[in-house]
Write a protein that holds these residues in place. Structure first.
Motif, mmCIF file in Angstrom:
data_model
loop_
_atom_site.group_PDB
_atom_site.id
_atom_site.type_symbol
_atom_site.label_atom_id
_atom_site.label_comp_id
_atom_site.label_asym_id
_atom_site.label_seq_id
_atom_site.Cartn_x
_atom_site.Cartn_y
_atom_site.Cartn_z
ATOM 1 N N GLU A 1 0.806 -1.216 0.000
ATOM 2 C CA GLU A 1 0.000 0.000 0.000
ATOM 3 C C GLU A 1 0.843 1.272 0.000
ATOM 4 O OE1 GLU A 1 -3.791 0.317 0.298
ATOM 5 O OE2 GLU A 1 -3.130 -1.386 -0.917
ATOM 6 N N GLN B 1 -4.322 1.883 5.269
ATOM 7 C CA GLN B 1 -4.552 3.125 4.540
ATOM 8 C C GLN B 1 -5.823 3.842 5.002
ATOM 9 O OE1 GLN B 1 -3.112 5.062 2.451
ATOM 10 N NE2 GLN B 1 -1.907 3.989 0.916
ATOM 11 N N ASN B 2 -5.759 5.172 5.001
ATOM 12 C CA ASN B 2 -6.954 6.003 5.177
ATOM 13 C C ASN B 2 -7.380 6.457 3.784
ATOM 14 O OD1 ASN B 2 -8.886 7.933 5.649
ATOM 15 N ND2 ASN B 2 -7.767 9.001 7.244
ATOM 16 N N TYR B 3 -8.350 5.759 3.208
ATOM 17 C CA TYR B 3 -8.717 6.017 1.820
ATOM 18 C C TYR B 3 -9.501 7.318 1.656
ATOM 19 C CZ TYR B 3 -7.210 1.227 1.113
ATOM 20 O OH TYR B 3 -6.469 0.081 1.077
ATOM 21 N N ASP B 4 -10.007 7.871 2.761
ATOM 22 C CA ASP B 4 -10.720 9.147 2.687
ATOM 23 C C ASP B 4 -9.769 10.332 2.681
ATOM 24 O OD1 ASP B 4 -13.167 7.845 2.689
ATOM 25 O OD2 ASP B 4 -13.309 7.859 4.877
ATOM 26 N N ASN C 1 -10.515 1.911 10.890
ATOM 27 C CA ASN C 1 -10.262 1.278 9.606
ATOM 28 C C ASN C 1 -11.362 0.269 9.274
ATOM 29 O OD1 ASN C 1 -9.671 -1.260 10.839
ATOM 30 N ND2 ASN C 1 -7.509 -0.724 11.059
ATOM 31 N N ASP C 2 -11.226 -0.405 8.154
ATOM 32 C CA ASP C 2 -12.277 -1.309 7.683
ATOM 33 C C ASP C 2 -12.453 -2.533 8.574
ATOM 34 O OD1 ASP C 2 -12.705 0.405 5.612
ATOM 35 O OD2 ASP C 2 -11.634 -0.771 4.108
#
Length: 220
Positions: free
Chosen positions: A81, A178-181, A191-192
């Motif tokens: 990532e 990862q922080n996708y936002d 997180n997810d």
């Protein structure tokens, strides 16, 4: 944080459960000074403005980072990532004043540790253990004698890390997620996998450090 629904119980018991206080979400505080007595080579590389993650249970965890992370040309490895981070590169410092449980359920004693970026080997031994291959290796600050501007091989980093716990064969690690936002400034997010994670923008990269949680198998 997502909360599981209550099971079917009697009205009185349900009312008592609903009235019980829920654990507070971790909060984030800024700090203005580095820990004292750091090695001469390390202090100049870090921003004195650190971050304290205050948890509902357990002592705070404190972090300091360089103003920008070391970079490389993007790696083409699958499952990575953070392809622009060079393995072995110094990405920060962590201090705990109490025991802290790693993603592999290893208990790290209170202390100060450097954080170096690493990637799980693609040797089949780690398949399905985590969502991403990226992670951070914790090294006792007194044992991190590696080139601060270089990118040491992973094996000596592992050897230094396993000294944290007598008899350990696996390095002490912190998961990255990862922080996708995106994040314009340091913040806590879930997180997810519903794990509290510290997002820290550092130059062109935003690190996502999982401060609490245990590894889960990736659905294959």
């Amino acid at each position: 944080m997502k909360r599981a629904g209550l099971p079917l119980v009697g009205p009185l018991l349900a009312a008592l459960l609903l009235a019980a206080p829920l654990a507070a979400d971790p909060s984030l505080e800024r700090m203005e000074a580095l820990p004292p007595d750091l090695p001469d080579w390390l202090a100049p590389l870090l921003d004195p403005g650190g971050y304290k993650v205050v948890r509902d249970e357990g002592q705070p965890i404190e972090f300091w980072f360089p103003p920008a992370l070391p970079m490389q040309d993007p790696s083409a490895e699958l499952g990575v990532e953070y392809p622009t981070l060079p393995p072995g590169g110094l990405v920060g410092l962590m201090r705990t004043t109490d025991d802290w449980s790693t993603y592999k359920k290893q208990i790290v004693p209170a202390g100060i540790y450097t954080l170096r970026y690493a990637v799980q080997p693609a040797d089949g031994d780690h398949t399905g253990q985590t969502w991403f291959r990226d992670f951070l290796i914790l090294i006792p600050v007194a044992l991190d004698t590696f080139d601060p501007y270089g990118f040491p091989e992973q094996e000596p980093l592992v050897e230094a890390s396993i000294t944290i716990i007598e008899g350990a064969t696996h390095p002490m690690t912190m998961a990255l997620f990862q922080n996708y936002d995106g994040a314009e400034s340091a913040t806590m997010f879930w997180n997810d996998l519903d794990q509290p994670t510290l997002a820290v923008p550092l130059g062109d990269v935003t690190l996502g450090l999982v401060v609490e949680g245990e590894g889960e198998e990736v659905p294959l």
